[in-house]
Design a protein around this motif. Structure first.
Motif, PDB file in Angstrom:
ATOM      1  N   ASP A   1       0.830  -1.195   0.000  1.00 33.20           N
ATOM      2  CA  ASP A   1       0.000   0.000   0.000  1.00 33.20           C
ATOM      3  C   ASP A   1       0.873   1.256   0.000  1.00 33.20           C
ATOM      4  O   ASP A   1       2.088   1.181  -0.070  1.00 33.20           O
ATOM      5  N   TYR A   2       0.267   2.401   0.109  1.00 35.69           N
ATOM      6  CA  TYR A   2       0.964   3.669  -0.087  1.00 35.69           C
ATOM      7  C   TYR A   2       2.082   3.929   0.927  1.00 35.69           C
ATOM      8  O   TYR A   2       2.989   4.667   0.651  1.00 35.69           O
ATOM      9  N   ASN A   3       2.043   3.340   2.118  1.00 41.80           N
ATOM     10  CA  ASN A   3       3.085   3.612   3.105  1.00 41.80           C
ATOM     11  C   ASN A   3       4.183   2.544   3.109  1.00 41.80           C
ATOM     12  O   ASN A   3       5.029   2.533   3.977  1.00 41.80           O
ATOM     13  N   GLY A   4       4.174   1.651   2.178  1.00 44.48           N
ATOM     14  CA  GLY A   4       5.250   0.695   2.024  1.00 44.48           C
ATOM     15  C   GLY A   4       5.083  -0.593   2.796  1.00 44.48           C
ATOM     16  O   GLY A   4       5.945  -1.449   2.746  1.00 44.48           O
ATOM     17  N   SER A   5       3.994  -0.765   3.527  1.00 38.89           N
ATOM     18  CA  SER A   5       3.827  -2.015   4.247  1.00 38.89           C
ATOM     19  C   SER A   5       3.290  -3.087   3.298  1.00 38.89           C
ATOM     20  O   SER A   5       2.593  -2.788   2.335  1.00 38.89           O
ATOM     21  N   PRO A   6       3.625  -4.348   3.554  1.00 40.38           N
ATOM     22  CA  PRO A   6       3.170  -5.410   2.656  1.00 40.38           C
ATOM     23  C   PRO A   6       1.654  -5.558   2.670  1.00 40.38           C
ATOM     24  O   PRO A   6       0.995  -5.199   3.628  1.00 40.38           O
ATOM     25  N   SER A   7       1.147  -6.071   1.583  1.00 33.51           N
ATOM     26  CA  SER A   7      -0.301  -6.254   1.477  1.00 33.51           C
ATOM     27  C   SER A   7      -0.760  -7.393   2.383  1.00 33.51           C
ATOM     28  O   SER A   7       0.038  -8.102   2.973  1.00 33.51           O
ATOM     29  N   GLY A   8      -2.032  -7.589   2.493  1.00 27.84           N
ATOM     30  CA  GLY A   8      -2.609  -8.606   3.361  1.00 27.84           C
ATOM     31  C   GLY A   8      -2.303 -10.022   2.929  1.00 27.84           C
ATOM     32  O   GLY A   8      -2.600 -10.959   3.654  1.00 27.84           O
ATOM     33  N   ASN A   9      -1.706 -10.250   1.768  1.00 30.48           N
ATOM     34  CA  ASN A   9      -1.424 -11.589   1.293  1.00 30.48           C
ATOM     35  C   ASN A   9      -0.271 -12.242   2.050  1.00 30.48           C
ATOM     36  O   ASN A   9      -0.195 -13.454   2.126  1.00 30.48           O
ATOM     37  N   GLU A  10       0.633 -11.440   2.577  1.00 23.13           N
ATOM     38  CA  GLU A  10       1.791 -11.998   3.260  1.00 23.13           C
ATOM     39  C   GLU A  10       1.470 -12.245   4.727  1.00 23.13           C
ATOM     40  O   GLU A  10       0.506 -11.728   5.276  1.00 23.13           O
ATOM     41  N   ALA A  11       2.286 -13.063   5.370  1.00 23.40           N
ATOM     42  CA  ALA A  11       2.062 -13.418   6.777  1.00 23.40           C
ATOM     43  C   ALA A  11       2.199 -12.184   7.657  1.00 23.40           C
ATOM     44  O   ALA A  11       3.077 -11.359   7.462  1.00 23.40           O
ATOM     45  N   GLN A  12       1.312 -12.077   8.632  1.00 18.92           N
ATOM     46  CA  GLN A  12       1.366 -10.939   9.539  1.00 18.92           C
ATOM     47  C   GLN A  12       2.321 -11.240  10.687  1.00 18.92           C
ATOM     48  O   GLN A  12       2.646 -12.386  10.966  1.00 18.92           O
ATOM     49  N   GLU A  13       2.740 -10.191  11.362  1.00 19.08           N
ATOM     50  CA  GLU A  13       3.646 -10.297  12.496  1.00 19.08           C
ATOM     51  C   GLU A  13       2.951 -11.067  13.620  1.00 19.08           C
ATOM     52  O   GLU A  13       1.781 -10.848  13.896  1.00 19.08           O
ATOM     53  N   PRO A  14       3.673 -11.987  14.287  1.00 16.40           N
ATOM     54  CA  PRO A  14       3.027 -12.735  15.375  1.00 16.40           C
ATOM     55  C   PRO A  14       2.667 -11.799  16.529  1.00 16.40           C
ATOM     56  O   PRO A  14       3.302 -10.774  16.731  1.00 16.40           O
ATOM     57  N   LYS A  15       1.645 -12.178  17.297  1.00 13.14           N
ATOM     58  CA  LYS A  15       1.178 -11.354  18.399  1.00 13.14           C
ATOM     59  C   LYS A  15       2.274 -11.267  19.465  1.00 13.14           C
ATOM     60  O   LYS A  15       2.889 -12.262  19.818  1.00 13.14           O
ATOM     61  N   LYS A  16       2.505 -10.045  19.956  1.00 19.27           N
ATOM     62  CA  LYS A  16       3.542  -9.828  20.950  1.00 19.27           C
ATOM     63  C   LYS A  16       3.064 -10.280  22.318  1.00 19.27           C
ATOM     64  O   LYS A  16       1.903 -10.116  22.672  1.00 19.27           O
TER      65      LYS A  16
END
Length: 82
Positions: free
Chosen positions: A7-22
């Motif tokens: 997206d516009y701020n450079g973060s990966p789209s929803g297709n890639e794995a998200q960061e694990p919960k802290k």
């Protein structure tokens, strides 16, 4: 060239794995780091604390606040050698 969408701020789209919960401890450390970053430079903190002590001492002196000296007034008599 790979086609990675972001997206516009450079973060990966929803297709890639998200960061694990802290965990709770990691969140606590993140909070401590965030609060630490809010503090001014150590020299500035030192100057502020010196000023606070000077003002507090002046106020205590104005109101004649004092403490008793805990040391004995006289040295105890030692064994006589005469």
């Amino acid at each position: 060239m790979t086609s990675r969408s972001s997206d516009y701020n450079g973060s990966p789209s929803g297709n890639e794995a998200q960061e694990p919960k802290k965990g709770a401890f990691t969140r606590f450390l993140d909070t401590v780091e965030w609060l630490g970053n809010l503090l001014p430079h150590p020299i500035t903190l030192f100057a502020i604390f010196c000023g606070v002590i000077l003002v507090a001492s002046g106020i205590a002196g104005y109101f004649e606040v004092s403490v008793a000296d805990p040391r004995p007034k006289e040295l105890p008599a030692g064994p006589s050698t005469a």
